[in-house]
Design an enzyme around this catalytic site. Structure first.
Site, short mmCIF file in Angstrom:
data_model
loop_
_atom_site.label_atom_id
_atom_site.label_comp_id
_atom_site.label_asym_id
_atom_site.label_seq_id
_atom_site.Cartn_x
_atom_site.Cartn_y
_atom_site.Cartn_z
N GLY A 9 41.22 45.51 35.30
CA GLY A 9 42.12 46.65 35.06
C GLY A 9 43.05 46.33 33.90
O GLY A 9 42.84 45.34 33.18
N LYS A 197 61.32 43.80 43.47
CA LYS A 197 60.33 44.68 42.82
C LYS A 197 59.84 45.72 43.83
O LYS A 197 59.65 46.89 43.49
CB LYS A 197 59.17 43.84 42.27
CG LYS A 197 58.00 44.65 41.73
CD LYS A 197 57.76 44.44 40.26
CE LYS A 197 56.81 45.44 39.64
NZ LYS A 197 55.46 44.96 39.48
O1 PAF Z 1 53.96 50.69 39.73
C1 PAF Z 1 54.48 51.09 38.66
O2 PAF Z 1 54.08 52.07 38.06
C2 PAF Z 1 55.62 50.29 38.06
O3 PAF Z 1 55.78 49.12 38.80
C3 PAF Z 1 56.95 51.04 37.97
C4 PAF Z 1 58.09 50.06 37.88
C5 PAF Z 1 57.19 51.99 39.10
C6 PAF Z 1 57.04 51.76 36.65
O4 PAF Z 1 56.05 52.73 36.45
#
Ligand code: PAF
Length: 312
Positions: A9, A197
């Protein structure tokens, strides 16, 4: 150094392209034979942050070619960088990772969400497992080999278990990643980084998918903003109860990520749009799972999990 990148990916191709460009011996393991053949024949087409496009030679095979027979010496690597989505970490992938790794191979796992490290540790008890959190941005522009580097965020990694690490290998990878252009760092606080995160993903990803909106548009409507805030409060309380350290202003960070990635479609919305399975079970579903274990209610995480599951 020999490095296996498992997953073709955007994140996998970006790591493959940048590491191979820096002179590392990179093999990309893909899901389909077709992608492996294209990569082997034509290389990774890497579009860097400054817009330069270059084809970079890599070795590539499909994961299915690992099914039987002995693994040749040529396949033994010091590091495996696992870049597949959470939904792809199933028995068949674990079996192939077992075949690809030896007692001395270290595996860096770059998934969003939670749950994968426990699964990998149970399936690969001898592996040197490293958890990673990356904020680099990448977009795959075709179905095989063309990747655009879209954002330059940090990449933190650290040993999943303190008693299973290799200082030499981790320092070597750190050096190699930095030379390849990553803003990489080693951390002893990986659980905390994963939770920070997760908190961002748990707010932005499901709501952009439900409302079918870009990250930047999401907070622009007062109703959506209120829902973001409530989901943030609930998730933050659950992760804090499970040991997330009080840090800076998490809410400000969520808003900053929306602003910094304003034009982006979140990974969850792009999965929904493409009809692929999303990572909802490992993001908000993972938060709900923690809440159950802690005896805390998680109505909003439960609700967005159920809603997103209906979208794909
Ligand atoms: O998963 C995602 O798309 C990214 O981690 C985030 C931070 C939401 C930004 O698009």
């Amino acid at each position: 150094m020999k490095i296996h990148i498992v997953g073709g990916g955007a994140i996998g191709l970006l790591h493959a392209g940048l590491l191979a460009r820096a002179g590392q011996e990179v093999t990309v393991w893909t899901r389909t034979d077709k992608q492996a053949e294209r990569l082997q024949a034509e290389g990774v087409r890497l579009e860097t942050l400054d817009g330069v496009v270059r084809d970079i030679a890599v070795d590539s095979h499909s994961l299915s070619s690992l099914q039987a027979g002995p693994i040749g010496e040529e396949h033994s690597a010091a590091w495996i960088i696992l870049t597949v989505k959470q939904s792809h970490i199933d028995e068949s992938l674990l079996h192939r990772l077992r075949r690809l790794s030896s007692g001395t191979t270290a595996i860096l796992c770059l998934q969003n969400g939670i749950g994968h490290m426990e699964k990998l540790a149970a399936a690969l008890p001898d592996a040197l497992l490293y958890a990673g959190v990356t904020s680099v941005g990448a977009r795959r522009l075709d179905d095989a080999r063309h990747v655009r580097h879209t954002g330059d965020g940090p990449l933190w990694f650290g040993a999943y278990s303190e008693d299973k690490k290799d200082d030499y290998l981790q320092n070597l990878l750190l050096k190699i990643l930095k030379t390849a252009g990553f803003r990489a760092g080693l951390s002893n606080e990986m659980k905390d980084m994963i939770y920070q995160k997760l908190l961002i993903n748990a707010v932005i990803n499901p709501l952009t998918a439900i409302y079918d909106t870009t990250n930047g548009e999401l907070p622009q409507h007062p109703t959506r903003l209120r829902l973001m805030r409530s989901l943030y409060e609930e998730t933050s309380a659950i992760l804090s109860a499970d040991g997330m350290k009080p840090g800076g202003d998490g809410w400000q960070l969520v808003m900053q990520v929306c602003a910094a990635t304003a034009a982006n479609v979140s990974s969850m919305l792009s999965d929904v749009r493409a009809g692929r399975q999303t990572e909802i079970d490992w993001i908000n579903g993972g938060v709900s799972g923690l809440a159950v274990r802690l005896g805390i209610a998680s109505p909003l995480n439960d609700a967005v999990t159920a809603l997103v599951k209906q979208l794909h």
